[in-house]
Design a protein around this motif. Structure first.
Motif, mmCIF file in Angstrom:
data_model
loop_
_atom_site.group_PDB
_atom_site.id
_atom_site.type_symbol
_atom_site.label_atom_id
_atom_site.label_comp_id
_atom_site.label_asym_id
_atom_site.label_seq_id
_atom_site.Cartn_x
_atom_site.Cartn_y
_atom_site.Cartn_z
ATOM 1 N N PRO A 140 0.787 -1.244 0.000
ATOM 2 C CA PRO A 140 0.000 0.000 0.000
ATOM 3 C C PRO A 140 0.815 1.289 0.000
ATOM 4 O O PRO A 140 0.425 2.259 -0.625
ATOM 5 C CB PRO A 140 -0.832 -0.117 1.281
ATOM 6 N N ASN A 141 1.957 1.303 0.688
ATOM 7 C CA ASN A 141 2.688 2.561 0.798
ATOM 8 C C ASN A 141 3.880 2.657 -0.160
ATOM 9 O O ASN A 141 4.687 3.570 -0.051
ATOM 10 C CB ASN A 141 3.163 2.727 2.254
ATOM 11 N N LEU A 142 3.985 1.706 -1.084
ATOM 12 C CA LEU A 142 5.170 1.691 -1.951
ATOM 13 C C LEU A 142 4.769 1.721 -3.421
ATOM 14 O O LEU A 142 3.774 1.108 -3.812
ATOM 15 C CB LEU A 142 5.990 0.425 -1.687
ATOM 16 N N ALA A 143 5.539 2.434 -4.213
ATOM 17 C CA ALA A 143 5.269 2.455 -5.657
ATOM 18 C C ALA A 143 6.556 2.280 -6.447
ATOM 19 O O ALA A 143 7.610 2.816 -6.079
ATOM 20 C CB ALA A 143 4.593 3.769 -6.048
ATOM 21 N N VAL A 144 6.456 1.500 -7.520
ATOM 22 C CA VAL A 144 7.559 1.352 -8.476
ATOM 23 C C VAL A 144 7.137 2.122 -9.723
ATOM 24 O O VAL A 144 6.060 1.876 -10.268
ATOM 25 C CB VAL A 144 7.764 -0.124 -8.893
ATOM 26 N N ILE A 145 7.987 3.027 -10.145
ATOM 27 C CA ILE A 145 7.677 3.821 -11.337
ATOM 28 C C ILE A 145 8.694 3.410 -12.400
ATOM 29 O O ILE A 145 9.867 3.802 -12.340
ATOM 30 C CB ILE A 145 7.780 5.320 -11.004
ATOM 31 N N GLY A 146 8.261 2.576 -13.333
ATOM 32 C CA GLY A 146 9.170 2.044 -14.348
ATOM 33 C C GLY A 146 9.033 2.832 -15.641
ATOM 34 O O GLY A 146 7.921 3.043 -16.139
ATOM 35 N N ILE A 147 10.175 3.262 -16.167
ATOM 36 C CA ILE A 147 10.141 4.149 -17.337
ATOM 37 C C ILE A 147 11.075 3.629 -18.429
ATOM 38 O O ILE A 147 12.237 3.288 -18.164
ATOM 39 C CB ILE A 147 10.571 5.575 -16.914
ATOM 40 N N GLY A 148 10.570 3.553 -19.623
ATOM 41 C CA GLY A 148 11.388 3.187 -20.770
ATOM 42 C C GLY A 148 11.330 4.320 -21.778
ATOM 43 O O GLY A 148 10.240 4.667 -22.259
ATOM 44 N N ILE A 149 12.482 4.920 -22.065
ATOM 45 C CA ILE A 149 12.516 5.996 -23.075
ATOM 46 C C ILE A 149 13.428 5.522 -24.202
ATOM 47 O O ILE A 149 14.578 5.111 -23.964
ATOM 48 C CB ILE A 149 13.052 7.327 -22.487
ATOM 49 N N ASN A 150 12.920 5.565 -25.417
ATOM 50 C CA ASN A 150 13.730 5.168 -26.566
ATOM 51 C C ASN A 150 14.663 6.325 -26.902
ATOM 52 O O ASN A 150 14.243 7.322 -27.474
ATOM 53 C CB ASN A 150 12.827 4.823 -27.759
ATOM 54 N N VAL A 151 15.911 6.163 -26.510
ATOM 55 C CA VAL A 151 16.877 7.252 -26.693
ATOM 56 C C VAL A 151 17.802 6.914 -27.877
ATOM 57 O O VAL A 151 17.681 7.478 -28.962
ATOM 58 C CB VAL A 151 17.677 7.504 -25.387
ATOM 59 N N ASN A 152 18.718 5.961 -27.684
ATOM 60 C CA ASN A 152 19.688 5.654 -28.748
ATOM 61 C C ASN A 152 19.445 4.274 -29.365
ATOM 62 O O ASN A 152 20.352 3.687 -29.958
ATOM 63 C CB ASN A 152 21.109 5.741 -28.181
ATOM 64 N N ASN A 153 18.272 3.733 -29.187
ATOM 65 C CA ASN A 153 17.912 2.441 -29.803
ATOM 66 C C ASN A 153 17.098 2.721 -31.067
ATOM 67 O O ASN A 153 16.367 3.715 -31.129
ATOM 68 C CB ASN A 153 17.127 1.562 -28.825
ATOM 69 N N ARG A 154 17.253 1.840 -32.062
ATOM 70 C CA ARG A 154 16.562 2.067 -33.343
ATOM 71 C C ARG A 154 15.603 0.925 -33.628
ATOM 72 O O ARG A 154 15.895 -0.224 -33.308
ATOM 73 C CB ARG A 154 17.558 2.112 -34.502
ATOM 74 N N PHE A 155 14.488 1.290 -34.287
ATOM 75 C CA PHE A 155 13.467 0.285 -34.621
ATOM 76 C C PHE A 155 14.083 -0.883 -35.399
ATOM 77 O O PHE A 155 13.753 -2.032 -35.175
ATOM 78 C CB PHE A 155 12.341 0.945 -35.427
ATOM 79 N N CYS A 156 15.025 -0.558 -36.307
ATOM 80 C CA CYS A 156 15.583 -1.612 -37.162
ATOM 81 C C CYS A 156 16.403 -2.634 -36.358
ATOM 82 O O CYS A 156 16.706 -3.714 -36.850
ATOM 83 C CB CYS A 156 16.406 -1.022 -38.296
ATOM 84 N N ASP A 157 16.760 -2.287 -35.108
ATOM 85 C CA ASP A 157 17.516 -3.233 -34.275
ATOM 86 C C ASP A 157 16.619 -4.224 -33.534
ATOM 87 O O ASP A 157 17.115 -5.150 -32.897
ATOM 88 C CB ASP A 157 18.370 -2.484 -33.234
ATOM 89 N N ILE A 158 15.310 -4.013 -33.594
ATOM 90 C CA ILE A 158 14.395 -4.947 -32.924
ATOM 91 C C ILE A 158 14.431 -6.272 -33.688
ATOM 92 O O ILE A 158 14.377 -6.272 -34.930
ATOM 93 C CB ILE A 158 12.935 -4.424 -32.940
ATOM 94 N N PRO A 159 14.523 -7.402 -32.969
ATOM 95 C CA PRO A 159 14.506 -8.686 -33.675
ATOM 96 C C PRO A 159 13.278 -8.776 -34.595
ATOM 97 O O PRO A 159 12.192 -8.329 -34.224
ATOM 98 C CB PRO A 159 14.409 -9.706 -32.532
ATOM 99 N N LYS A 160 13.491 -9.346 -35.790
ATOM 100 C CA LYS A 160 12.435 -9.364 -36.820
ATOM 101 C C LYS A 160 11.115 -9.948 -36.302
ATOM 102 O O LYS A 160 10.040 -9.418 -36.573
ATOM 103 C CB LYS A 160 12.898 -10.170 -38.046
ATOM 104 N N ASP A 161 11.215 -11.044 -35.504
ATOM 105 C CA ASP A 161 9.973 -11.678 -35.057
ATOM 106 C C ASP A 161 9.229 -10.838 -34.017
ATOM 107 O O ASP A 161 8.078 -11.104 -33.698
ATOM 108 C CB ASP A 161 10.237 -13.100 -34.508
#
Ligand code: BTN
Length: 269
Positions: free
Chosen positions: A147-168
């Motif tokens: 109840p008194n705890l929160a995890v704030i998870g953040i993903g920002i696409n900074v230097n990663n490129r769409f073309c590097d995502i595995p094809k599948d």
């Protein structure tokens, strides 16, 4: 790396974070914060005060999670981190999580906006995603394991490129286009600078203006769904209507055939 981050934050006068962990690879930074909570919670609150807020950063995640059980693209170059906070330290309760979620997205938006060339429009995609034009650049997953705890998870696409995502995995994004800073500004951005700037903006929100409504009006003005016809999926139910704005509790106001609905959760499409 931990020291480098600590030195960077302290050089900028940011004293918000009590403990920092950096990992080259983790399953999920949110899960690591939950493990830290387990140690913290089993101890007294004085220990919690010393440990939290904590920051966990990973270069890569093997099981990065998004909202609605989706996978989160977590390859090298992305900024992947989670903050662990004790809600009562900021006079917050679990009821404030929707507003915290929107405030976090707004802090990311304020972080990214100055880095972008002026022809690009950065917007909030309710409840907390950040988009550049119509492509997602940041996702936020907030969890509250106690109840008194929160995890704030953040993903920002900074230097990663769409073309590097595995094809599948690329087909996952057919109907939800994504982008990254490097694809827009066409050069590498210092991800740690982005992180430090976010922490400053987040601290400002949570400590100074969380309970005022001025930022909420700004957040509403940058919300890309406002003024559009939208549909929202809530499990098996669909809500269709015209988005009127954001309410003070951070829910979305939607004019439907049966009147104005206050939507607290859902995936907007
Ligand atoms: C979404 O848009 O669905 C939320 C994505 C949140 C991804 C981040 S990456 C760091 C943190 N660790 C996770 O496993 N998820 C969040």
């Amino acid at each position: 790396m931990q020291k480098k981050i600590a030195d960077l934050l302290s050089a900028k006068g940011i004293q918000f974070i009590s403990t920092i962990e950096h990992h080259q690879i983790l399953s999920s930074t949110n899960d690591r914060v939950k493990e830290i909570f387990q140690t913290t919670v089993s101890s007294n609150s004085e220990f919690a005060l010393k440990t939290l807020p904590c920051l966990v950063l990973a270069d890569e995640q093997t099981a990065g999670r998004g909202r609605g059980g989706k996978l989160w693209w977590s390859g090298r170059g992305a900024l992947l981190f989670s903050l662990g906070i004790e809600l009562s330290s900021f006079s917050l309760t679990r009821n404030d999580l929707p507003r915290l979620s929107l405030a976090t997205g707004f802090a990311v938006l304020q972080t990214i906006r100055p880095v972008l060339p002026s022809e690009f429009r950065v917007g909030l995609h309710w409840p907390n995603d950040v988009y550049i034009d119509d492509k997602k650049i940041c996702g936020i997953l907030i969890e509250s394991p106690k109840p008194n705890l929160a995890v704030i998870g953040i993903g920002i696409n900074v230097n990663n490129r769409f073309c590097d995502i595995p094809k599948d995995f690329q087909s996952e994004f057919e109907n939800r286009p994504i982008t990254s800073l490097i694809e827009i500004v066409r050069k590498k951005t210092d991800a740690l600078e982005v992180l430090a700037c976010f922490v400053r903006n987040f601290q400002h929100h949570i400590e100074n203006c969380f309970f005022s409504d001025a930022w909420l009006q700004e957040a509403e003005a940058s919300c890309i769904q406002v003024g559009r016809d939208i549909r929202i999926r809530q499990d098996a139910r669909w809500i269709r209507g015209h988005c009127l704005g954001i309410a003070p509790d951070a829910s979305l106001l939607v004019r439907t055939e049966s009147g104005t609905e206050t939507v607290q959760s859902g995936i907007v499409q």
